[in-house]
Design a protein around this motif. Structure first.
Motif, mmCIF file in Angstrom:
data_model
loop_
_atom_site.group_PDB
_atom_site.id
_atom_site.type_symbol
_atom_site.label_atom_id
_atom_site.label_comp_id
_atom_site.label_asym_id
_atom_site.label_seq_id
_atom_site.Cartn_x
_atom_site.Cartn_y
_atom_site.Cartn_z
ATOM 1 N N ASP A 255 0.846 -1.192 0.000
ATOM 2 C CA ASP A 255 0.000 0.000 0.000
ATOM 3 C C ASP A 255 0.884 1.246 0.000
ATOM 4 O OD1 ASP A 255 -2.267 -1.553 0.035
ATOM 5 O OD2 ASP A 255 -2.696 -1.259 2.171
ATOM 6 N N LEU A 256 0.339 2.327 -0.514
ATOM 7 C CA LEU A 256 1.059 3.599 -0.554
ATOM 8 C C LEU A 256 0.558 4.496 0.573
ATOM 9 C CD1 LEU A 256 1.048 4.323 -4.406
ATOM 10 C CD2 LEU A 256 2.685 2.993 -3.045
ATOM 11 N N ILE A 257 1.496 5.147 1.258
ATOM 12 C CA ILE A 257 1.165 6.042 2.362
ATOM 13 C C ILE A 257 1.509 7.467 1.944
ATOM 14 C CG2 ILE A 257 1.374 6.404 4.850
ATOM 15 C CD1 ILE A 257 2.870 3.724 5.000
ATOM 16 N N PHE A 258 0.599 8.398 2.249
ATOM 17 C CA PHE A 258 0.772 9.785 1.815
ATOM 18 C C PHE A 258 0.629 10.743 2.994
ATOM 19 C CE2 PHE A 258 -0.639 7.397 -1.838
ATOM 20 C CZ PHE A 258 0.129 7.895 -2.883
ATOM 21 N N ILE A 269 -0.627 17.067 -1.348
ATOM 22 C CA ILE A 269 0.062 15.807 -1.031
ATOM 23 C C ILE A 269 1.535 15.998 -1.358
ATOM 24 C CG2 ILE A 269 0.209 13.342 -1.493
ATOM 25 C CD1 ILE A 269 -2.427 14.144 -0.239
ATOM 26 N N SER A 270 2.388 15.955 -0.334
ATOM 27 C CA SER A 270 3.781 16.340 -0.560
ATOM 28 C C SER A 270 4.801 15.242 -0.286
ATOM 29 C CB SER A 270 4.125 17.553 0.312
ATOM 30 O OG SER A 270 3.794 17.333 1.669
ATOM 31 N N HIS A 271 4.385 14.094 0.254
ATOM 32 C CA HIS A 271 5.346 13.014 0.493
ATOM 33 C C HIS A 271 4.617 11.677 0.434
ATOM 34 C CE1 HIS A 271 9.068 11.164 1.670
ATOM 35 N NE2 HIS A 271 8.523 10.608 2.742
ATOM 36 N N ALA A 272 5.361 10.643 0.030
ATOM 37 C CA ALA A 272 4.762 9.316 -0.102
ATOM 38 C C ALA A 272 5.802 8.243 0.165
ATOM 39 C CB ALA A 272 4.181 9.134 -1.510
ATOM 40 N N ALA A 273 5.328 7.063 0.557
ATOM 41 C CA ALA A 273 6.204 5.926 0.830
ATOM 42 C C ALA A 273 5.444 4.637 0.544
ATOM 43 C CB ALA A 273 6.687 5.956 2.283
ATOM 44 N N ILE A 274 6.165 3.518 0.516
ATOM 45 C CA ILE A 274 5.579 2.192 0.294
ATOM 46 C C ILE A 274 5.573 1.440 1.623
ATOM 47 C CG2 ILE A 274 5.717 0.035 -1.004
ATOM 48 C CD1 ILE A 274 7.520 1.528 -3.030
ATOM 49 N N LYS A 280 6.586 -0.857 9.219
ATOM 50 C CA LYS A 280 7.697 -0.155 8.568
ATOM 51 C C LYS A 280 7.349 0.210 7.124
ATOM 52 C CE LYS A 280 11.224 -2.400 11.422
ATOM 53 N NZ LYS A 280 12.456 -3.219 11.429
ATOM 54 N N MET A 281 8.091 1.169 6.604
ATOM 55 C CA MET A 281 7.880 1.640 5.230
ATOM 56 C C MET A 281 9.226 1.913 4.579
ATOM 57 S SD MET A 281 6.634 5.536 6.081
ATOM 58 C CE MET A 281 7.746 6.728 6.852
ATOM 59 N N ILE A 282 9.228 1.851 3.238
ATOM 60 C CA ILE A 282 10.411 2.224 2.456
ATOM 61 C C ILE A 282 10.149 3.581 1.835
ATOM 62 C CG2 ILE A 282 11.843 1.674 0.471
ATOM 63 C CD1 ILE A 282 11.414 -1.228 0.963
ATOM 64 N N GLN A 283 11.091 4.503 2.035
ATOM 65 C CA GLN A 283 10.914 5.851 1.495
ATOM 66 C C GLN A 283 12.241 6.441 1.041
ATOM 67 O OE1 GLN A 283 9.883 8.915 4.267
ATOM 68 N NE2 GLN A 283 11.311 8.240 5.843
ATOM 69 N N GLY A 303 -3.484 9.787 3.973
ATOM 70 C CA GLY A 303 -4.264 8.604 3.680
ATOM 71 C C GLY A 303 -3.402 7.458 3.179
ATOM 72 N N VAL A 304 -4.051 6.311 3.027
ATOM 73 C CA VAL A 304 -3.420 5.101 2.528
ATOM 74 C C VAL A 304 -4.160 4.669 1.270
ATOM 75 C CG1 VAL A 304 -2.892 2.691 3.010
ATOM 76 C CG2 VAL A 304 -2.707 4.400 4.839
ATOM 77 N N VAL A 305 -3.414 4.353 0.217
ATOM 78 C CA VAL A 305 -4.017 3.983 -1.063
ATOM 79 C C VAL A 305 -3.575 2.579 -1.443
ATOM 80 C CG1 VAL A 305 -3.939 4.449 -3.561
ATOM 81 C CG2 VAL A 305 -4.287 6.320 -1.934
#
Length: 309
Positions: A255-258, A269-274, A280-283, A303-305
């Motif tokens: 999922d993508l986190i924003f 929306i200015s930042h995102a990660a996996i 944990k997330m990769i960014q 939000g989470v997409v």
């Protein structure tokens, strides 16, 4: 003086000046409330290649987010020949306020303000006179406000009346569920995405970089999903429309986190990660940092997409 704020809905960009007749026809299309003619091009600022527009500060400011539109200092700076850059380009791209950066050979521009404009792929704004000095094409772009129009239909109508090859971009896309709903990306392909992203741990952050050796936050996402055969848009606020939003409590790997981190445009929306899993997330964080695996944080979460296939 700012009299009225207009929400921009579509950005039109051509490689050459738009004929006045085409601009006039655009103004007359059903649903179009107003049109601002600007100059647009990719320009080098320091070491960064960014989208720049040349504007009339007194009229264009009405098309920007309210915090920017009402910031008189921003527009005085632009009118004086300085450049206003987006908050992300300034902080993540390493362009410090007050610094002077090289642009187009001998030209140097002072970074006069941080101000996100809310326009897709536009990270810097100058006056039209400064745009002339930088060699931007004249009158080759339109910012269109159409609050009551069906934007996909209006986009198609614009493409029919504008010169071939003109780009027409919806500025605030939303996820649209098709009648035959596409399922989420299969777990087998998500594993490919995660493995691709993990393989870039330690790669340097670079503003606007799309890989394979350096990345910004949305560039890493686009590149990792492409390794699994999945095409995503390039920038964060478009990736935010790449699938349905899911509750944070139901987040799962891939999922993508924003986040909304921009004080000059709190809705952006200015930042995102996996999301990796296990909290944990990769960014790809910012200039001077590297792609890394870190704990998820929820401050200013947008939000989470879940990306669909």
């Amino acid at each position: 003086m700012l009299k009225r704020v207009r929400e921009p809905h579509l950005l039109v960009v051509a490689t050459h000046p738009l004929p006045e007749s085409a601009t006039l026809r655009a103004r007359r299309l059903k649903g179009v409330a107003s049109v601002e003619v600007v100059d647009a091009a990719q320009v080098t600022l320091g070491d960064q290649r960014v989208g720049v527009i040349g504007v009339d500060p007194s009229t264009f400011r009405a098309y920007t987010p309210k915090p920017t539109a009402t910031a008189d200092g921003v527009w005085r700076s632009v009118a004086a020949g300085e450049v206003a850059v987006s908050f992300g380009l300034g902080t993540d791209g390493g362009l410090a306020l007050g610094s002077r950066v090289q642009s187009h050979g001998s030209h140097k521009l002072r970074i006069g303000a941080y101000a996100t404009m809310g326009l897709d792929a536009v990270d810097a704004v100058v006056s039209r006179s400064t745009a002339r000095r930088l060699g931007l094409p004249q009158n080759n772009a339109l910012v269109i406000s159409a609050p009551k129009a069906g934007l996909p239909r209006l986009r198609d109508s614009l493409r029919k009346i504008l010169p071939q090859g003109t780009q027409v971009v919806v500025l605030k896309p939303t996820f649209e569920q098709s009648p035959t709903a596409e399922p989420p990306v299969p777990s087998s392909r998500i594993r490919v995405v995660l493995a691709a992203a993990a393989g870039k741990l330690g790669a340097p952050y670079a503003w606007g970089a799309e890989g394979p050796d350096a990345f910004d936050c949305s560039g890493l996402i686009q590149w990792a999903f492409r390794q699994a055969g999945i095409r995503l848009p390039r920038v964060t606020h478009q990736q935010f429309a790449s699938g349905p939003q899911v509750p944070f409590s139901e987040i799962r790997p891939g999922d993508l986190i924003f986040w909304r981190l921009d004080p000059t445009n709190p809705g952006y929306i200015s930042h995102a990660a996996i999301y990796w899993g296990d909290g944990k997330m990769i960014q790809a964080p910012r200039t001077g940092d590297v792609v890394k695996l870190v704990p998820v944080h929820v401050r200013n979460l947008a939000g989470v997409v879940r990306v669909t296939g």
